[in-house]
Design a protein around this motif. Sequence first.
Motif, mmCIF file in Angstrom:
data_model
loop_
_atom_site.group_PDB
_atom_site.id
_atom_site.type_symbol
_atom_site.label_atom_id
_atom_site.label_comp_id
_atom_site.label_asym_id
_atom_site.label_seq_id
_atom_site.Cartn_x
_atom_site.Cartn_y
_atom_site.Cartn_z
ATOM 1 N N TYR A 1 -15.981 12.830 -10.620
ATOM 2 C CA TYR A 1 -16.311 12.836 -9.192
ATOM 3 C C TYR A 1 -15.742 14.120 -8.593
ATOM 4 C CZ TYR A 1 -17.688 7.970 -9.606
ATOM 5 O OH TYR A 1 -18.326 6.814 -9.957
ATOM 6 N N LYS B 1 -22.215 11.845 -16.691
ATOM 7 C CA LYS B 1 -22.701 11.901 -15.312
ATOM 8 C C LYS B 1 -21.619 12.504 -14.442
ATOM 9 C CE LYS B 1 -25.508 10.147 -11.954
ATOM 10 N NZ LYS B 1 -26.083 11.185 -11.211
ATOM 11 N N ALA C 1 -19.943 8.314 0.028
ATOM 12 C CA ALA C 1 -21.093 8.554 -0.841
ATOM 13 C C ALA C 1 -20.805 9.715 -1.779
ATOM 14 C CB ALA C 1 -22.349 8.854 -0.003
ATOM 15 N N PRO C 2 -20.839 9.411 -3.088
ATOM 16 C CA PRO C 2 -21.055 8.090 -3.676
ATOM 17 C C PRO C 2 -19.911 7.135 -3.321
ATOM 18 C CG PRO C 2 -20.421 9.669 -5.367
ATOM 19 C CD PRO C 2 -20.590 10.438 -4.105
ATOM 20 N N TRP D 1 -20.786 13.076 -10.298
ATOM 21 C CA TRP D 1 -21.132 12.759 -8.919
ATOM 22 C C TRP D 1 -20.471 13.788 -8.012
ATOM 23 C CZ3 TRP D 1 -20.166 9.126 -12.587
ATOM 24 C CH2 TRP D 1 -21.109 8.113 -12.755
ATOM 25 N N ARG E 1 -15.666 9.230 -15.883
ATOM 26 C CA ARG E 1 -16.620 9.473 -14.806
ATOM 27 C C ARG E 1 -16.066 10.577 -13.905
ATOM 28 N NH1 ARG E 1 -19.588 3.929 -13.090
ATOM 29 N NH2 ARG E 1 -20.429 3.501 -15.158
ATOM 30 N N GLU F 1 -19.624 14.691 -3.979
ATOM 31 C CA GLU F 1 -19.454 14.054 -2.681
ATOM 32 C C GLU F 1 -20.541 14.462 -1.689
ATOM 33 O OE1 GLU F 1 -16.038 13.789 0.788
ATOM 34 O OE2 GLU F 1 -15.954 15.434 -0.644
ATOM 35 N N LEU G 1 -17.386 5.573 -4.314
ATOM 36 C CA LEU G 1 -16.305 5.474 -5.295
ATOM 37 C C LEU G 1 -15.238 4.477 -4.861
ATOM 38 C CD1 LEU G 1 -14.855 6.368 -7.863
ATOM 39 C CD2 LEU G 1 -14.021 8.379 -6.603
ATOM 40 N N ASP H 1 -16.876 21.058 -5.587
ATOM 41 C CA ASP H 1 -18.180 21.517 -6.045
ATOM 42 C C ASP H 1 -18.290 23.041 -5.920
ATOM 43 O OD1 ASP H 1 -20.895 21.107 -6.990
ATOM 44 O OD2 ASP H 1 -21.565 21.374 -4.918
ATOM 45 N N ASP I 1 -21.338 19.542 -16.958
ATOM 46 C CA ASP I 1 -22.588 18.797 -16.996
ATOM 47 C C ASP I 1 -23.020 18.511 -18.437
ATOM 48 O OD1 ASP I 1 -24.738 17.537 -15.622
ATOM 49 O OD2 ASP I 1 -26.008 19.269 -16.083
#
Length: 190
Positions: A45, A69, A78-79, A71, A43, A73, A81, A51, A64
Amino acid sequence: MTDERKKRKKVVWGITGSGDRIRETAEVMKEMRRQYEDDVEIRVYISKAGDQVVKYYKLFPELDAEFDKIWVEANANAPFLAGQVQMGRFEFMLIAPATSNSVAKISLRIADTMLTNAAIMSQKVMLPLYIMPSDFQEGEVTTTLPDGRDLLLVIRKEDVEHVEKLMAMEGVTMLERPEDIPKIFEDHFG
């Protein structure tokens, strides 16, 4: 989703705002996903700064396409984690690459981002935490810019002090390079 896929073990791969060895790290993680895809779900994050860096290096479409998936921040919770870490949903947490900022925050127990919050929670619940800091040791380091040019950086003792502080903490393993990552997967899932 099949019952077999639901039972796969999960790991966290956290990406911070460091561009140092990000392409090499992405290549290793894609290989780990392929090698362990039947047993492990990775996963991804990404911090707010991560990003920006992932997009700057034009890696987002690649990540991607490769991972189920991703995620990104929104804030420190949020998310959520840290909550998933607290509930024991993961086998381990890997932050690679990790900025000197993230390393310092974790060593000083500042949980104000999604990844620093989750890393500190991982230590509280004894979830193995692996960190590959961009500033591993003092001295000159050459990194690669998004356009392929080399950039010489000077790593200061102040940044390395936070790495050393984390090295001394129980349950934390510091990695020097992306090539160290496969051993983690082998140790946990081999």
